[in-house]
Scaffold this active site. Structure first.
Site, PDB file in Angstrom:
ATOM      1  N   SER A  88      43.150  27.681  10.568  1.00 28.48           N
ATOM      2  CA  SER A  88      43.613  28.714   9.615  1.00 28.48           C
ATOM      3  C   SER A  88      45.243  28.940   9.911  1.00 28.48           C
ATOM      4  O   SER A  88      45.745  28.620  10.822  1.00 28.48           O
ATOM      5  CB  SER A  88      42.980  30.087   9.976  1.00 28.48           C
ATOM      6  OG  SER A  88      43.527  30.634  11.186  1.00 28.48           O
ATOM      7  N   LYS A  89      45.526  29.530   8.964  1.00 29.74           N
ATOM      8  CA  LYS A  89      47.129  30.037   8.754  1.00 29.74           C
ATOM      9  C   LYS A  89      47.814  30.386  10.085  1.00 29.74           C
ATOM     10  O   LYS A  89      48.864  30.631  10.371  1.00 29.74           O
ATOM     11  CB  LYS A  89      47.475  30.797   7.329  1.00 29.74           C
ATOM     12  CG  LYS A  89      48.052  29.937   6.536  1.00 29.74           C
ATOM     13  CD  LYS A  89      48.382  30.962   5.385  1.00 29.74           C
ATOM     14  CE  LYS A  89      47.699  30.915   4.085  1.00 29.74           C
ATOM     15  NZ  LYS A  89      47.751  31.876   3.014  1.00 29.74           N
TER      16      LYS A  89
END
Ligand code: GLU
Length: 481
Positions: free
Chosen positions: A253-254
């Site tokens: 994820s970011k």
């Protein structure tokens, strides 16, 4: 046998995600291995998450990584349009067909009703799901509500207790009981289809033979299989790829890793190195090779070698791969071409062929070029302390510089050759019984302003006589101050 056709179906929600490139690469390889086609369809029916311009970012990223498609929303093709928002009438027609056949029904429940239903079910410790109250509306009631323009969705009527199974090309035999599934919404009240209806209609219309996608879609596959059956369409094969993970094993994820492909481009990763690294996530070369071309990947690729557990996207390994491409895979010309867009404006371009070989081994990314070469074209600030190594006095440091200057002055521009200068300077140091480590440190800092540089005399050769001596005199001045 029909020709193999694979696709990715990204949603243009903002960034070109590494996970999209990962799916694209394996879909592309599978299609090309079988002489087939790889297609990019755009799933833009979630209007709340739609981001203008995001589609182009995806194409740019795929072209940069050299994963081209032969049909897609940007280039068209025999099954146009490839953008879901332009295919709405096909979904309306398909949904109507399902209603007519009794496999789907109108649902007029509003958000409030559904919320209340969920709360009650949770209070009873039941799994929240649609309770089918609209399934029992009479034909007249439905007609009246539709005529009144009441907002509605169309839901799939899930069989009560049916086992749906398929042979997944990566996971083998998978089966799911429909009692675990809700009556899936197929058409939303805004007239757009949900993913489930869209994906089935499109994959069928676009003659997709192999649906290769992330494992997060496994639980949706039974719904899709049922839809194929209801329409009477031939099923594609399914392969559910492992999800990329962060080093702590959470979904990539970011927050934990940078997940946008342009980020890697801007940071100076070589497209082919990133591509090569992605090939090794969840797949391994039959001969355990680390470095291989895209063509080699296509010929060596088989689904049997895919692992099911989510591989870790490890930036340290990617850095290793990138360095390897810079050092060993790219030719000198290719490397110089790649470096062009990373050179600072004051970089002396004419010296590039001389400078690059000196720093090539230490480049991890192309963007490192500036910090590794700045002293060639900038006079870096010098401090007295830096010129005086441990266990050395100011006087000794001055003598080091003085002797180096004397030795270097003896060389003309035309004799300004690293190996000859090194012998002369080293002999002068040894003749005085000086500690070589200290001596060369003072010299290195005096010439470059840094304690870590490429081989010192190669550096001096590139700098030239005038600049080198000027810097050494300047260093003398600092020691004298
Ligand atoms: N639009 C879906 C996604 O963004 C496509 C999933 C599929 O490949 O079926 O991942």
């Amino acid at each position: 046998m029909s020709i193999v056709r694979t696709r990715i179906a990204p949603s243009p929600t903002g960034i070109a995600h590494i996970g999209t490139a990962y799916m694209a690469l394996f879909n592309y390889a599978f299609a090309h291995k079988h002489g087939g086609e790889f297609i990019v369809r755009i799933e833009d029916t979630d209007r709340k998450r739609f981001v203008e311009g995001a589609e182009q970012v995806i194409y740019d990223a795929l072209y940069w990584l050299n994963i081209p498609h032969t049909e897609g929303a940007d280039i068209g093709g025999p099954y146009s349009p490839y953008r879901q928002s332009e295919r709405l009438r096909m979904y309306t027609k398909a949904a109507q067909e399902l209603v007519d056949k009794g496999h789907a029904y109108y649902c007029f429940c509003d958000a409030q009703t559904l919320d209340a239903m969920r709360t009650e079910q949770q209070a009873r410790k039941e799994i929240p799901r649609y309770d089918r109250r609209c399934l029992h509306l009479s034909a007249q009631e439905i007609e009246r509500k539709l005529a009144n323009g009441e907002p509605h969705v169309i839901r799939m009527k899930m069989p009560d207790n049916e086992i749906i199974s398929w042979n997944d090309l990566i996971r083998g035999f998978v089966e799911i009981n429909t009692k675990e599934l809700d009556d899936q919404v197929l058409m939303k009240s805004d007239g757009f289809p949900t993913y489930h209806l869209g994906v089935v209609v499109d994959d069928h219309d676009m003659k997709i033979t192999h649906v290769i996608r992330g494992e997060e879609w496994i639980s949706s596959t039974p719904k899709h299989i049922l839809l194929y059956q209801y329409f009477g369409w031939e099923l594609p094969q399914f392969a559910h790829m492992p999800l990329l993970r962060n080093p702590d094993k959470t979904k990539m994820s970011k927050r934990k890793n940078d997940v946008s492909i342009p980020f890697y481009k801007e940071k100076g990763y070589i497209a082919d190195a990133l591509r090569n690294y992605l090939c090794l996530l969840g797949w391994s070369h039959p001969q355990e090779k680390d470095i291989f071309s895209l063509d080699e990947f296509i010929s060596a690729f088989t689904m049997e070698r895919m692992q099911k557990t989510g591989p870790v996207f490890d930036i340290a390994k990617l850095n290793w791969m990138n360095g390897k491409y810079i050092r060993e895979v790219l030719t000198m010309d290719e490397l110089m071409r790649e470096l062009q867009s990373f050179l600072p404006s004051d970089f002396p371009k004419e010296l590039l062929p001389q400078i690059v070989p000196l720093v090539r081994d230490r480049l991890v990314t192309l963007a490192d070029i500036e910090s590794l070469t700045d002293f060639f074209y900038r006079n870096l600030p010098l401090t007295k302390e830096a010129l005086i190594p441990k266990k050395t006095t100011v006087e000794e440091a001055k003598q080091f510089l003085q002797v180096a200057i004397e030795q270097l002055e003896k060389f003309d521009e035309k004799d300004w050759v690293a190996t000859d200068m090194e012998t002369a300077v080293r002999n002068a140091c040894d003749a005085r019984g000086w500690n070589r480590g200290a001596f060369f440190m003072t010299l290195r800092v005096g010439v470059t302003g840094k304690t870590v540089t490429p081989p010192l005399f190669d550096t001096i050769q590139v700098l030239g006589k005038e600049k080198t001596l000027k810097r050494l005199h300047h260093a003398m001045g600092i020691l004298a101050a």
